[in-house]
Design a protein around this motif. Structure first.
Motif, PDB file in Angstrom:
ATOM      1  N   ALA A   1       0.835  -1.206   0.000  1.00  0.00           N
ATOM      2  CA  ALA A   1       0.000   0.000   0.000  1.00  0.00           C
ATOM      3  C   ALA A   1       0.868   1.254   0.000  1.00  0.00           C
ATOM      4  CB  ALA A   1      -0.922  -0.020   1.216  1.00  0.00           C
ATOM      5  N   LYS A   2       1.984   1.187   0.706  1.00  0.00           N
ATOM      6  CA  LYS A   2       2.906   2.329   0.750  1.00  0.00           C
ATOM      7  C   LYS A   2       3.483   2.610  -0.624  1.00  0.00           C
ATOM      8  CE  LYS A   2       7.258   3.778   2.876  1.00  0.00           C
ATOM      9  NZ  LYS A   2       8.382   3.378   3.731  1.00  0.00           N
ATOM     10  N   TRP A   3       3.942   1.555  -1.305  1.00  0.00           N
ATOM     11  CA  TRP A   3       4.535   1.771  -2.636  1.00  0.00           C
ATOM     12  C   TRP A   3       3.472   2.157  -3.653  1.00  0.00           C
ATOM     13  CZ3 TRP A   3       8.320   2.664  -0.230  1.00  0.00           C
ATOM     14  CH2 TRP A   3       9.136   1.779   0.456  1.00  0.00           C
ATOM     15  N   SER A   4       2.268   1.638  -3.522  1.00  0.00           N
ATOM     16  CA  SER A   4       1.183   2.024  -4.425  1.00  0.00           C
ATOM     17  C   SER A   4       0.860   3.507  -4.273  1.00  0.00           C
ATOM     18  CB  SER A   4      -0.058   1.172  -4.143  1.00  0.00           C
ATOM     19  OG  SER A   4      -1.115   1.531  -4.999  1.00  0.00           O
ATOM     20  N   TYR A   5       0.855   3.979  -3.016  1.00  0.00           N
ATOM     21  CA  TYR A   5       0.606   5.404  -2.768  1.00  0.00           C
ATOM     22  C   TYR A   5       1.745   6.247  -3.330  1.00  0.00           C
ATOM     23  CZ  TYR A   5       0.190   9.839  -0.328  1.00  0.00           C
ATOM     24  OH  TYR A   5       0.106  11.179  -0.034  1.00  0.00           O
ATOM     25  N   LEU A   6       2.993   5.782  -3.177  1.00  0.00           N
ATOM     26  CA  LEU A   6       4.133   6.512  -3.725  1.00  0.00           C
ATOM     27  C   LEU A   6       3.988   6.677  -5.233  1.00  0.00           C
ATOM     28  CD1 LEU A   6       7.054   7.678  -3.562  1.00  0.00           C
ATOM     29  CD2 LEU A   6       7.862   5.323  -3.859  1.00  0.00           C
ATOM     30  N   GLN A   7       3.591   5.615  -5.922  1.00  0.00           N
ATOM     31  CA  GLN A   7       3.469   5.673  -7.374  1.00  0.00           C
ATOM     32  C   GLN A   7       2.388   6.663  -7.798  1.00  0.00           C
ATOM     33  OE1 GLN A   7       2.400   2.003  -9.266  1.00  0.00           O
ATOM     34  NE2 GLN A   7       2.735   2.768 -11.330  1.00  0.00           N
ATOM     35  N   SER A   8       1.245   6.623  -7.142  1.00  0.00           N
ATOM     36  CA  SER A   8       0.153   7.515  -7.537  1.00  0.00           C
ATOM     37  C   SER A   8       0.404   8.953  -7.074  1.00  0.00           C
ATOM     38  CB  SER A   8      -1.174   7.003  -6.952  1.00  0.00           C
ATOM     39  OG  SER A   8      -1.117   6.968  -5.535  1.00  0.00           O
ATOM     40  N   HIS A   9       0.945   9.120  -5.862  1.00  0.00           N
ATOM     41  CA  HIS A   9       1.136  10.453  -5.299  1.00  0.00           C
ATOM     42  C   HIS A   9       2.275  11.203  -5.988  1.00  0.00           C
ATOM     43  CE1 HIS A   9       1.454  13.633  -2.287  1.00  0.00           C
ATOM     44  NE2 HIS A   9       2.744  13.368  -2.189  1.00  0.00           N
ATOM     45  N   LYS A  10       3.385  10.524  -6.208  1.00  0.00           N
ATOM     46  CA  LYS A  10       4.568  11.196  -6.761  1.00  0.00           C
ATOM     47  C   LYS A  10       4.558  11.243  -8.280  1.00  0.00           C
ATOM     48  CE  LYS A  10       9.634  11.279  -6.428  1.00  0.00           C
ATOM     49  NZ  LYS A  10       9.734  12.626  -5.813  1.00  0.00           N
ATOM     50  N   PHE A  11       4.095  10.159  -8.921  1.00  0.00           N
ATOM     51  CA  PHE A  11       4.214  10.064 -10.374  1.00  0.00           C
ATOM     52  C   PHE A  11       2.879  10.110 -11.106  1.00  0.00           C
ATOM     53  CE2 PHE A  11       7.780   7.699  -8.482  1.00  0.00           C
ATOM     54  CZ  PHE A  11       8.837   8.472  -8.942  1.00  0.00           C
TER      55      PHE A  11
END
Length: 687
Positions: free
Chosen positions: A629-639
């Motif tokens: 969930a953390k990496w999924s949020y990173l992908q959507s939030h940052k990129f």
């Protein structure tokens, strides 16, 4: 009461020590000017034998940490935090029940300051704690007072620009030092360890969506996936047409519509087209119902949920057994009778729609396994459009022959008759569904780290399944349904034997995979290579890090750009890219030699050390509880992306993109251009 006694004894002890004029630590302080408008306040300690002075930031519940305190500071300002120099010792202290850091013999505490005016006044002090094996001194202060002219103060004009530039440089320097120290501990301990960021809004997590768009970031995966789902639905519909419970209905249904309007052929054709559209509406409605019931977030979460994937595994096994003829899946007969009676009693478009609905119910025993497999594939894709699009493709292919035969009735005479070939087709689909079922069990196994279906186990089962399929098509293996209505000794048609040889060849093709061969044809379904225990293939590319923060810190320390691979244990296209593109020697050399490779699995179910509260793009607060969930949020939030695979190249210092992103595309030269472009951009920035 006992706490009061202990406190009283401590005061008496400290007073006694002072009365004896004990000075185990001898401090000197000075101001040392640096280049530009900066200077350092140095507190240098000479420590008596047997005593030690505690370092900075020890935390609550421990001894007194060294701290820098300001009484008055005019014309100057502190830069960064109090730093230490000297040989620092780490030791676990049983009394405090924590690891302590301290200095023996000699220590230096440094506070950097920046001059902001031509003259300055500094009044400050260092507070520290010191102990030996028997006693501790009370918190002690070392004062520093000085005033005078700034040795190199920035002019008043343009001071703000100078100060901001210096502040940015200090922050960057502190971040590099902190991350370099952290990565040494992280790499030594476990490179896969997850560190929850102090704030999702820091530099590493700052959004770069606009920059990615400006660079022409291409994310064609979603379009490719939706097209694949549409085609898969269409193929599923064509297979359903050939099932024993649908194919014989086509000529009877078309004949019914043509006879219904002998005097008006246009009306008969119009009714047949309406019948086909009704079939599309019914199945499309089923797809929309699945989408509305689950929603996009739920579909994405279900794609790697263990219980859901195990349920799908068992469901497909049941469907496969039904195709093998061991039992038949049927809806209650009363449902069909009621809908058929209602269709007879009504007229107009409603009657045609009810006739189409009757077809859906009657054909359920044949279409259910195909629809089930299709819905399983679409729901686990994580795309909210997938179920509706898949059902549209299925319904369109299913309705197509009814409409075409109604428009061109003479084609019915050329259509093949129903027979044993339909039974053969059902059994073949049963083997295919059995093979697909293992994929969903594998997804759950990978996401939760059970290791019950590693790559060699998966390949072994597929080898057996396709070998049995080949034996069946060649006529060496028979099922119960093959004995009904025919001579089981009758040789198989040439087409079946050719298919059987292809299936046997496919089984043989997978055998070297048990020793590490890439087997690119099955890489989309098989678990990744790193799950294989016995692997003779030394050309595989594996990520150095599976944690974003640790990987970025390592890249800073090594002076290399970062290649981030957003992937997933259940990502079919990710496995394809790894097998088809990453195994190319030129790509492998670039990834392993010139980049720090970070693979972030968005479906990793490992719990975070602490839940992370974040705010999504819609302003909703949600809690991230797993690594994925953390990496999924990173992908959507940052990129601004949420599909995998997704590749992006970052500068390790600024965490900003060096070039556009890439998604699923097996074009190796284009992938090499992507890697070379990012590397060249990084070298330009670091000159």
């Amino acid at each position: 009461m006992h706490r009061f006694i202990i406190s009283l004894l401590a005061v008496i002890l400290s007073t006694s020590v002072r009365a004896q004029m004990m000075e185990p630590v001898h401090f000197t302080s000075q101001l040392k000017t640096l280049q530009g408008n900066e200077a350092e306040i140095l507190f240098t300690a000479i420590i008596d034998e047997g005593w030690h002075v505690y370092s900075t930031n020890l935390g609550d519940g421990g001894p007194v940490s060294a701290t820098f305190n300001i009484v008055k500071m005019d014309g100057a300002e502190p830069v960064g935090k109090l730093q230490t120099r000297g040989k620092e010792t780490k030791q676990f202290d049983k009394m405090f029940d924590m690891e302590l850091r301290f200095f023996e013999h000699k220590a230096t505490f440094v506070q950097k300051v920046r001059f902001t005016k031509p003259t300055y006044t500094i009044d400050c002090y260092l507070e520290y704690g010191a102990c030996n094996d028997e006693m501790c001194m009370p918190p002690t202060q070392v004062e520093f007072k000085q005033q005078g002219k700034s040795p190199a103060a920035a002019p008043e004009k343009g001071k703000a620009e100078v100060e901001k530039k210096a502040e940015d440089e200090v922050k960057a320097e502190e971040a590099i030092v902190a991350d370099t120290v952290a990565v040494a501990d992280t790499v030594a301990a476990d490179s896969s360890m997850v560190t929850v960021p102090s704030s999702p809004e820091d530099a590493l997590w700052a959004p770069v969506i606009d920059e990615m768009k400006a660079m022409g970031a291409g994310d064609s995966l979603t379009d490719h996936s939706l097209l694949y789902i549409l085609l898969m639905g269409f193929v599923g519909g064509l297979l359903a047409v050939l099932m024993p419970c649908i194919w014989p209905i086509i000529p009877m249904t078309v004949s019914f519509f043509l006879k219904r309007a002998k005097s008006d052929k246009k009306k008969g054709i119009r009714d047949a087209i309406t019948y086909g559209l009704s079939i599309i509406v019914i199945y499309l409605g089923l797809g929309l119902l699945v989408t509305a019931f689950f929603g996009s977030d739920t579909l994405n979460a279900m794609s790697t949920n263990a219980v859901f994937n195990i349920f799908l595994f068992l469901l497909l096994v049941v469907f496969a057994l039904s195709f093998f003829g061991w039992f038949e899946i049927k809806l209650p007969g009363s449902w069909t009778d009621k809908v058929d009676t209602k269709a007879s009693e009504t007229s107009g478009l409603l009657s045609i729609f009810l006739m189409a609905f009757t077809l859906v119910l009657v054909s359920f025993s044949c279409t259910a396994p195909i629809i089930g497999l299709l819905l399983v594939e679409t729901t686990t894709s994580g795309n909210w459009l997938a179920p509706a699009l898949g059902m549209f493709g299925f319904a369109f292919a299913l309705a197509l022959p009814f409409t075409l035969f109604a428009l061109f009735p003479t084609w019915l005479k050329q259509a093949p008759k129903s027979g044993s070939w339909m039974t053969t087709l059902k059994v073949v689909l049963g083997f295919v569904e059995l093979a697909f079922a293992l994929k969903f069990l594998s997804v759950a196994d990978l996401a939760y780290g059970w290791h019950i279906l590693d790559r060699e186990v998966f390949l072994s089962l597929w080898i057996v399944i396709f070998a049995l399929l080949g034996a069946y098509l060649c006529g060496w293996l028979k099922f119960q349904e093959d004995e009904v209505g025919g001579d089981i000794r009758k040789p198989m048609p040439v087409l079946c034997i050719m298919g059987g040889l292809v299936s046997l060849a496919f089984a043989v093709y997978m055998v070297p995979g048990l020793w590490g061969a890439p087997c690119k044809a099955v890489s989309a379904f098989a678990p990744p290579m790193n799950t294989q225990d016995f692997n003779l293939n030394t050309k595989t590319v594996e990520a150095q890090f599976t944690d974003y923060e640790a990987g970025m810190a390592a890249a800073r320390a090594q002076g290399k750009p970062v290649f981030i691979d957003f992937t997933g244990f259940g990502c079919v296209n990710c496995r394809k890219m790894e097998a088809a593109v990453w195994t190319d020697q030129r790509v492998a050399d670039r990834l392993t030699r010139d980049y720090v490779l970070i693979s972030l699995f968005v479906d990793d179910k490992t719990p975070l050390a602490e839940p992370l509260e974040v705010t999504d793009e819609q302003g909703n607060t949600k809690t991230l509880r797993t690594v994925g969930a953390k990496w999924s949020y990173l992908q959507s939030h940052k990129f601004g992306a949420n599909a995998q695979p997704y590749y992006v190249i970052l500068d390790p210092i600024t965490a900003r993109p060096l070039t556009g992103s890439r998604a699923y595309d097996e074009d190796i030269p284009a992938y090499l251009d992507f890697l070379n472009g990012g590397l060249e951009r990084y070298r330009e920035l670091t000159k």
